[in-house]
Design an enzyme around this catalytic site. Structure first.
Site, PDB file in Angstrom:
ATOM      1  N   SER A   1     -32.656   8.851   2.770  1.00  0.00           N
ATOM      2  CA  SER A   1     -32.883   7.408   2.585  1.00  0.00           C
ATOM      3  C   SER A   1     -33.348   6.756   3.889  1.00  0.00           C
ATOM      4  O   SER A   1     -34.282   5.948   3.890  1.00  0.00           O
ATOM      5  CB  SER A   1     -31.594   6.732   2.122  1.00  0.00           C
ATOM      6  OG  SER A   1     -31.271   7.141   0.825  1.00  0.00           O
TER       7      SER A   1
ATOM      8  N   ARG B   1     -37.223   5.107   5.039  1.00  0.00           N
ATOM      9  CA  ARG B   1     -37.375   3.740   5.563  1.00  0.00           C
ATOM     10  C   ARG B   1     -37.978   3.748   6.953  1.00  0.00           C
ATOM     11  O   ARG B   1     -38.862   2.937   7.258  1.00  0.00           O
ATOM     12  CB  ARG B   1     -36.020   3.032   5.538  1.00  0.00           C
ATOM     13  CG  ARG B   1     -35.626   2.649   4.089  1.00  0.00           C
ATOM     14  CD  ARG B   1     -34.142   2.598   3.916  1.00  0.00           C
ATOM     15  NE  ARG B   1     -33.752   2.081   2.606  1.00  0.00           N
ATOM     16  CZ  ARG B   1     -33.569   2.822   1.517  1.00  0.00           C
ATOM     17  NH1 ARG B   1     -33.777   4.131   1.533  1.00  0.00           N
ATOM     18  NH2 ARG B   1     -33.190   2.264   0.376  1.00  0.00           N
TER      19      ARG B   1
ATOM     20  N   GLY C   1     -38.828   8.989  -6.196  1.00  0.00           N
ATOM     21  CA  GLY C   1     -38.707   7.623  -6.698  1.00  0.00           C
ATOM     22  C   GLY C   1     -38.639   6.614  -5.566  1.00  0.00           C
ATOM     23  O   GLY C   1     -39.199   5.516  -5.656  1.00  0.00           O
TER      24      GLY C   1
ATOM     25  N   GLN D   1     -33.420   0.856  -4.139  1.00  0.00           N
ATOM     26  CA  GLN D   1     -34.882   1.007  -4.125  1.00  0.00           C
ATOM     27  C   GLN D   1     -35.555  -0.287  -4.562  1.00  0.00           C
ATOM     28  O   GLN D   1     -36.540  -0.717  -3.965  1.00  0.00           O
ATOM     29  CB  GLN D   1     -35.303   2.164  -5.040  1.00  0.00           C
ATOM     30  CG  GLN D   1     -34.800   3.503  -4.531  1.00  0.00           C
ATOM     31  CD  GLN D   1     -35.087   4.643  -5.477  1.00  0.00           C
ATOM     32  OE1 GLN D   1     -35.619   4.446  -6.566  1.00  0.00           O
ATOM     33  NE2 GLN D   1     -34.747   5.845  -5.060  1.00  0.00           N
TER      34      GLN D   1
ATOM     35  N   ASP E   1     -25.494   9.491  -6.121  1.00  0.00           N
ATOM     36  CA  ASP E   1     -26.121  10.778  -5.793  1.00  0.00           C
ATOM     37  C   ASP E   1     -25.104  11.920  -5.660  1.00  0.00           C
ATOM     38  O   ASP E   1     -25.486  13.099  -5.684  1.00  0.00           O
ATOM     39  CB  ASP E   1     -26.924  10.668  -4.490  1.00  0.00           C
ATOM     40  CG  ASP E   1     -28.159   9.790  -4.671  1.00  0.00           C
ATOM     41  OD1 ASP E   1     -28.577   9.551  -5.826  1.00  0.00           O
ATOM     42  OD2 ASP E   1     -28.709   9.333  -3.654  1.00  0.00           O
TER      43      ASP E   1
ATOM     44  N   LYS F   1     -32.415   9.605 -13.307  1.00  0.00           N
ATOM     45  CA  LYS F   1     -32.706  10.157 -11.976  1.00  0.00           C
ATOM     46  C   LYS F   1     -33.764  11.261 -12.135  1.00  0.00           C
ATOM     47  O   LYS F   1     -34.487  11.293 -13.110  1.00  0.00           O
ATOM     48  CB  LYS F   1     -31.411  10.656 -11.336  1.00  0.00           C
ATOM     49  CG  LYS F   1     -30.433   9.531 -10.993  1.00  0.00           C
ATOM     50  CD  LYS F   1     -30.971   8.659  -9.864  1.00  0.00           C
ATOM     51  CE  LYS F   1     -30.045   7.515  -9.533  1.00  0.00           C
ATOM     52  NZ  LYS F   1     -30.651   6.554  -8.600  1.00  0.00           N
TER      53      LYS F   1
ATOM     54  N   ARG G   1     -29.113  13.568 -15.495  1.00  0.00           N
ATOM     55  CA  ARG G   1     -28.065  14.332 -14.805  1.00  0.00           C
ATOM     56  C   ARG G   1     -26.775  14.423 -15.604  1.00  0.00           C
ATOM     57  O   ARG G   1     -26.001  15.365 -15.407  1.00  0.00           O
ATOM     58  CB  ARG G   1     -27.809  13.728 -13.409  1.00  0.00           C
ATOM     59  CG  ARG G   1     -28.948  14.042 -12.447  1.00  0.00           C
ATOM     60  CD  ARG G   1     -28.747  13.473 -11.050  1.00  0.00           C
ATOM     61  NE  ARG G   1     -29.800  13.989 -10.170  1.00  0.00           N
ATOM     62  CZ  ARG G   1     -30.118  13.447  -8.997  1.00  0.00           C
ATOM     63  NH1 ARG G   1     -29.487  12.378  -8.559  1.00  0.00           N
ATOM     64  NH2 ARG G   1     -31.079  13.983  -8.264  1.00  0.00           N
TER      65      ARG G   1
ATOM     66  N   ARG H   1     -30.451  18.094  -6.934  1.00  0.00           N
ATOM     67  CA  ARG H   1     -28.997  17.907  -6.845  1.00  0.00           C
ATOM     68  C   ARG H   1     -28.254  18.737  -7.897  1.00  0.00           C
ATOM     69  O   ARG H   1     -27.105  19.109  -7.705  1.00  0.00           O
ATOM     70  CB  ARG H   1     -28.636  16.427  -6.919  1.00  0.00           C
ATOM     71  CG  ARG H   1     -29.205  15.649  -5.727  1.00  0.00           C
ATOM     72  CD  ARG H   1     -28.469  14.370  -5.424  1.00  0.00           C
ATOM     73  NE  ARG H   1     -29.317  13.489  -4.638  1.00  0.00           N
ATOM     74  CZ  ARG H   1     -29.486  13.578  -3.313  1.00  0.00           C
ATOM     75  NH1 ARG H   1     -28.862  14.513  -2.621  1.00  0.00           N
ATOM     76  NH2 ARG H   1     -30.284  12.751  -2.670  1.00  0.00           N
TER      77      ARG H   1
HETATM   78  C1  S3P Z   1     -32.005   5.597  -2.858  1.00  0.00           C
HETATM   79  C2  S3P Z   1     -31.349   4.830  -3.779  1.00  0.00           C
HETATM   80  C3  S3P Z   1     -30.724   5.373  -4.992  1.00  0.00           C
HETATM   81  C4  S3P Z   1     -30.524   6.893  -4.893  1.00  0.00           C
HETATM   82  C5  S3P Z   1     -31.733   7.590  -4.360  1.00  0.00           C
HETATM   83  C6  S3P Z   1     -32.112   7.058  -2.985  1.00  0.00           C
HETATM   84  C7  S3P Z   1     -32.587   4.942  -1.691  1.00  0.00           C
HETATM   85  O1  S3P Z   1     -31.568   5.097  -6.092  1.00  0.00           O
HETATM   86  O2  S3P Z   1     -30.152   7.427  -6.125  1.00  0.00           O
HETATM   87  O3  S3P Z   1     -31.477   8.982  -4.239  1.00  0.00           O
HETATM   88  O4  S3P Z   1     -32.942   5.628  -0.705  1.00  0.00           O
HETATM   89  O5  S3P Z   1     -32.703   3.700  -1.714  1.00  0.00           O
HETATM   90  P1  S3P Z   1     -31.549   3.651  -6.811  1.00  0.00           P
HETATM   91  O6  S3P Z   1     -31.779   2.644  -5.782  1.00  0.00           O
HETATM   92  O7  S3P Z   1     -32.633   3.687  -7.830  1.00  0.00           O
HETATM   93  O8  S3P Z   1     -30.197   3.559  -7.437  1.00  0.00           O
END
Ligand code: S3P
Length: 433
Positions: A27, A31, A98, A171, A319, A346, A350, A392
């Site tokens: 994550s 960013r 995603g 996200q 996660d 996801k 899952r 995962r």
């Molecule tokens: C993430 C947010 C989560 C998580 C993903 C990474 C992120 O998803 O499940 O693995 O880096 O902001 P969501 O924001 O869709 O819940």
């Protein structure tokens, strides 16, 4: 080129012992890569995520005009576009990620030009309406394909909004904040559950000003960013597999150094503690406002107890739920998971895959629309595991396999490389056989 589909044979273990240092948080790496590529000047990151997902982000940002220099090992140098991207003349490929697709959409919506974002088969099934809606409310022109990728953005100046996220999603929050960064006026995102706040911390590290209340975050645009140097903390969602594995073996002793311990991400430590695992956190420090520390874990002699993960906890642990469910049969009292419907959208469904694979190993499990009940006190046997191409799931069942009777074959094991290419090597290093 796509990696060949691989199988991995996991043998049971006797114990988990050793010390590890893990690749950079996925994550945070996403960013840092996006903001570094968007900022003015150069950024340099060490311990950058080695996963394919963050490579997708780097490739997209490179296609948008940033200079990306992989310095070897896990170091990356990025020269940013100083707030103005160059539209690529080909679709931006977000791969399996995603995070890449949803967050970059917010960055691109206020830019000039036309952008098309595509992803692999799994990403092309995931819901994108959740980003179209707030961006459209800001005036963005974003077209989906039946609610999904491929998506096309006709960039244009936007107007600030005050948006309440209908499902907790870091996200979506980030997508709106990245659009707000470039939009006149104050853009506010409100969330019922505080999701991971890496974007807020990273935006500040790159020089932006944000204000927050208990349930909202606001950014007054337009603001510019400048490059930074940073070491990415180890990924606690990758550590989760090892922490859970160690929690299964009385006599285990595992140390993980330089691990990201941001409170919006570290809920697993509380859950493992509630299950009876012994956890100590040492050497806490802050790096660009991200907490980093050493975690020691060992298992209780009497075995893990029981717990329920629901409400706010489910969103914060989203996660880590596959691996928690996968070790649940080995607890004494079982694990109950609810309010985790997001697991169904996801990289795979899952909930369905965890239930199917637990059953393949001989476990009893009840599946609900928003969770699972996994009774404790069960013995599992080795089985063929269908990872569904989901990193995962592949890793979660590799952990369950350590306590099963006989060998387990993980199909689609190459998917681990989406977030954690080193997973199987490190597992072999700490698993005593
Ligand atoms: C993430 C947010 C989560 C998580 C993903 C990474 C992120 O998803 O499940 O693995 O880096 O902001 P969501 O924001 O869709 O819940």
């Amino acid at each position: 080129m796509h990696a060949a589909v691989q199988e991995r044979l996991i043998r049971p273990a006797r114990n988990i012992l050793g010390s590890l240092r893990l690749p950079g948080d996925k994550s945070i790496s996403h960013r840092y890569a996006m903001l570094g590529a968007f900022a003015e000047g150069a950024s340099r990151f060490t311990n950058f995520s080695t996963g394919a997902d963050c490579a997708s982000t780097l490739a997209c940002m490179e296609a948008l005009g940033a200079r990306v220099n992989r310095l070897g090992g896990d170091a990356v140098e990025i020269t940013g576009v100083a707030g103005r991207v160059t539209p690529a003349n080909h679709p931006l490929d977000c791969g399996n990620s995603g995070s890449t697709m949803r967050m970059i959409s917010g960055l691109l919506a206020p830019q000039q030009g036309r952008f098309t974002l595509i992803g692999d088969a799994s990403l092309s099934r995931r819901p994108m309406e959740r980003i179209r809606k707030p961006l459209a409310a800001m005036g963005a022109r974003l077209t989906l394909t039946d609610g999904h990728a491929p998506l096309t953005i006709e960039g244009a100046p936007l107007t600030a909004i005050d948006y309440t996220t209908p499902v907790p999603s870091a996200q979506v929050k980030t997508c709106v904040l990245l659009a707000g960064l470039q939009t006149s006026g104050a853009t506010t995102v409100r969330e019922a559950v505080r999701t991971r706040d890496h974007s807020e911390l990273a935006l500040r590290a790159f020089g932006a000003t944000l204000t927050r209340t208990i349930d909202s975050v606001s950014i007054a645009g337009p603001q510019s960013l400048h490059g930074i140097e940073a070491a990415v903390p180890g990924d606690i969602s990758s550590a989760a597999f090892f922490l859970c594995a160690a929690a299964l073996f009385p006599g285990s002793a595992l140390v993980i150094d330089a691990l990201g311990l941001n409170p919006t991400r570290a809920t697993l430590l509380d859950v493992l503690t509630a299950l009876g695992a012994h956890i100590a956190v040492l050497n806490l420090e802050e790096k660009h406002a991200e907490l980093v520390g050493t975690v020691q874990v060992s298992a209780p002699a009497e075995g893990l107890g029981s717990t329920e993960v629901s409400g706010v906890l489910a969103a914060q642990l989203i996660d880590e739920l596959p691996v928690l469910a996968a070790i649940a049969p080995f607890t004494r009292g079982g694990i109950r998971i609810r309010d985790a419907k997001e697991l169904r959208v996801k990289e795979s469904d899952r909930i369905a895959l965890v239930a199917r694979n637990l059953r393949a190993m001989g476990a009893e499990v009840a599946e609900f629309e928003d969770g699972l009940d996994v009774p404790g006190g069960q013995s599992l046997h080795g089985a063929i595991i269908d990872s569904g191409g989901d990193h995962r799931i592949a890793m979660a069942f590799s952990v369950a396999a350590l306590r099963a009777e006989g060998e387990t074959l993980i199909q689609g094991a190459e998917s681990a490389a989406i977030s954690f290419p080193e997973f199987f090597d490190l597992l072999d290093r700490v698993a005593e056989r």
